[in-house]
Design a protein around this motif. Structure first.
Motif, PDB file in Angstrom:
ATOM      1  N   UNK A  10      25.610  43.214  25.009  1.00  0.00           N
ATOM      2  CA  UNK A  10      25.956  41.796  24.979  1.00  0.00           C
ATOM      3  C   UNK A  10      25.015  41.022  24.067  1.00  0.00           C
ATOM      4  N   UNK A  11      23.761  41.400  24.073  1.00  0.00           N
ATOM      5  CA  UNK A  11      22.753  40.676  23.288  1.00  0.00           C
ATOM      6  C   UNK A  11      22.811  41.009  21.801  1.00  0.00           C
ATOM      7  N   UNK A  12      23.567  42.031  21.419  1.00  0.00           N
ATOM      8  CA  UNK A  12      23.617  42.452  20.023  1.00  0.00           C
ATOM      9  C   UNK A  12      24.402  41.500  19.131  1.00  0.00           C
ATOM     10  N   UNK A  13      25.297  40.706  19.727  1.00  0.00           N
ATOM     11  CA  UNK A  13      26.174  39.869  18.912  1.00  0.00           C
ATOM     12  C   UNK A  13      26.541  38.593  19.660  1.00  0.00           C
ATOM     13  N   UNK A  14      26.898  37.579  18.876  1.00  0.00           N
ATOM     14  CA  UNK A  14      27.426  36.340  19.443  1.00  0.00           C
ATOM     15  C   UNK A  14      28.950  36.330  19.392  1.00  0.00           C
ATOM     16  N   UNK A  15      29.550  37.373  18.835  1.00  0.00           N
ATOM     17  CA  UNK A  15      31.001  37.462  18.752  1.00  0.00           C
ATOM     18  C   UNK A  15      31.596  37.766  20.120  1.00  0.00           C
ATOM     19  N   UNK A  16      32.920  37.588  20.226  1.00  0.00           N
ATOM     20  CA  UNK A  16      33.609  37.926  21.463  1.00  0.00           C
ATOM     21  C   UNK A  16      33.547  39.425  21.715  1.00  0.00           C
ATOM     22  N   UNK A  17      33.403  39.799  22.974  1.00  0.00           N
ATOM     23  CA  UNK A  17      33.330  41.204  23.350  1.00  0.00           C
ATOM     24  C   UNK A  17      34.154  41.455  24.611  1.00  0.00           C
ATOM     25  N   UNK A  18      34.729  42.649  24.673  1.00  0.00           N
ATOM     26  CA  UNK A  18      35.307  43.135  25.925  1.00  0.00           C
ATOM     27  C   UNK A  18      34.645  44.462  26.224  1.00  0.00           C
ATOM     28  N   UNK A  19      33.921  44.529  27.322  1.00  0.00           N
ATOM     29  CA  UNK A  19      33.194  45.738  27.692  1.00  0.00           C
ATOM     30  C   UNK A  19      33.710  46.244  29.033  1.00  0.00           C
ATOM     31  N   UNK A  20      34.140  47.490  29.063  1.00  0.00           N
ATOM     32  CA  UNK A  20      34.548  48.113  30.319  1.00  0.00           C
ATOM     33  C   UNK A  20      33.461  49.085  30.733  1.00  0.00           C
ATOM     34  N   UNK A  21      32.915  48.866  31.912  1.00  0.00           N
ATOM     35  CA  UNK A  21      31.776  49.647  32.383  1.00  0.00           C
ATOM     36  C   UNK A  21      32.167  50.378  33.660  1.00  0.00           C
ATOM     37  N   UNK A  22      31.994  51.684  33.655  1.00  0.00           N
ATOM     38  CA  UNK A  22      32.289  52.500  34.837  1.00  0.00           C
ATOM     39  C   UNK A  22      30.998  53.126  35.327  1.00  0.00           C
ATOM     40  N   UNK A  23      30.645  52.877  36.573  1.00  0.00           N
ATOM     41  CA  UNK A  23      29.430  53.466  37.130  1.00  0.00           C
ATOM     42  C   UNK A  23      29.796  54.566  38.119  1.00  0.00           C
ATOM     43  N   UNK A  24      28.894  55.523  38.289  1.00  0.00           N
ATOM     44  CA  UNK A  24      29.115  56.663  39.178  1.00  0.00           C
ATOM     45  C   UNK A  24      28.081  56.688  40.298  1.00  0.00           C
ATOM     46  N   UNK A  25      27.426  55.559  40.547  1.00  0.00           N
ATOM     47  CA  UNK A  25      26.355  55.505  41.542  1.00  0.00           C
ATOM     48  C   UNK A  25      26.793  56.077  42.892  1.00  0.00           C
ATOM     49  N   UNK A  26      27.998  55.746  43.303  1.00  0.00           N
ATOM     50  CA  UNK A  26      28.417  56.122  44.657  1.00  0.00           C
ATOM     51  C   UNK A  26      29.587  57.097  44.673  1.00  0.00           C
ATOM     52  N   UNK A  27      29.678  57.905  43.627  1.00  0.00           N
ATOM     53  CA  UNK A  27      30.724  58.925  43.609  1.00  0.00           C
ATOM     54  C   UNK A  27      30.293  60.135  44.436  1.00  0.00           C
ATOM     55  N   UNK A  28      31.272  60.845  44.971  1.00  0.00           N
ATOM     56  CA  UNK A  28      30.967  62.041  45.742  1.00  0.00           C
ATOM     57  C   UNK A  28      30.367  63.126  44.827  1.00  0.00           C
ATOM     58  N   UNK A  29      29.668  64.107  45.376  1.00  0.00           N
ATOM     59  CA  UNK A  29      29.423  64.367  46.805  1.00  0.00           C
ATOM     60  C   UNK A  29      28.269  63.531  47.351  1.00  0.00           C
ATOM     61  N   UNK A  30      28.087  63.558  48.658  1.00  0.00           N
ATOM     62  CA  UNK A  30      27.060  62.765  49.336  1.00  0.00           C
ATOM     63  C   UNK A  30      26.180  63.713  50.150  1.00  0.00           C
ATOM     64  N   UNK A  31      25.130  64.179  49.508  1.00  0.00           N
ATOM     65  CA  UNK A  31      24.319  65.247  50.100  1.00  0.00           C
ATOM     66  C   UNK A  31      22.958  64.776  50.600  1.00  0.00           C
TER      67      UNK A  31
END
Length: 238
Positions: A10-31
């Protein structure tokens, strides 16, 4: 790390941006990999089926991961608030994990086990910073409506396609195809209170909107893209 990378982009430009962010913090498995996990899991006093130890472990691990995500998300939004350009975030979980095996045995839990929280938020540099969508529009939704809701949050001009989504969302607040638990694989429709709607009970207008939406989906996916050629997805000229 994903949040920090997003801030850097976001800080790299003042132009319009659309950013899709996918996190895996709480994806399985849960060990049970979190040290000093203070969360505990126990059966309710009137539980018909006791929770197995592996289910308890998965749930407490997931709960700790959610706590860490909450803390990271708060810091992420604070960093965005400090950036001097308008930024809007649509945050949601795509599904709950399949770790509630005992709860899923009771059909009355089926809907709740397929619901997640979401929010639409704008930073301090946005004109819509203090905007809160009406409860009737925002309490329940589905991801197909996020574009229209974000436009509503920003009070922005919309395309005919977003106008259709806006009308459909007002008539049928949430739509999802949960074939894994729907007996006939049909979509699930919810009203503004999160209650299932019998599609046969919908108004003639709502049924027409659904039919229009099906035609739009067909044209966009396996059809000839007539709507794209007709400007159905175009924003009004400034």
């Amino acid at each position: 790390a994903p949040y920090q990378s997003t801030v850097e982009e976001i800080k790299k430009t003042d132009d319009n941006q659309f950013l899709q962010v996918i996190t895996m913090q709480n994806h399985m498995p849960y060990n049970d990999w979190y040290k000093n996990n203070e969360f505990t899991v126990s059966d309710s006093a009137d539980a018909e089926h006791p929770l197995a130890d592996n289910e308890k472990e998965s749930i407490r691990t997931y709960a700790k991961g959610m706590e860490l995500t909450d803390e990271a998300t708060k810091q992420f939004l604070e960093e965005l608030d400090a950036i001097d350009k308008p930024i809007t975030v649509v945050f949601y979980g795509d599904h709950l994990p399949g770790i509630y095996t005992t709860a899923s045995q009771d059909k009355k839990n089926e809907l709740a086990l397929h619901e997640t929280n979401y929010f639409i938020w704008s930073n301090a540099a946005s004109k819509s910073h203090d905007t809160k969508l009406p409860e009737a529009d925002a309490a329940y939704t589905s991801s197909n409506f996020f574009m229209a809701q974000a436009a509503q949050q920003l009070d922005s001009k919309i395309s005919p396609y977003l106008a259709l989504l806006d009308e459909l969302h007002a008539a049928v607040p949430a739509i999802s195809r949960m074939g894994s638990w729907s007996s006939d694989g049909s979509p699930t429709y919810l009203n503004s209170k999160g209650e299932p709607i019998d599609p046969k009970s919908l108004s003639a207008e709502a049924k027409q909107l659904l039919d229009d939406y099906r035609m739009v989906q067909y044209d966009m996916t396996v059809g000839e893209n007539y709507l794209q050629q007709m400007g159905f997805m175009d924003l009004p000229k400034q």
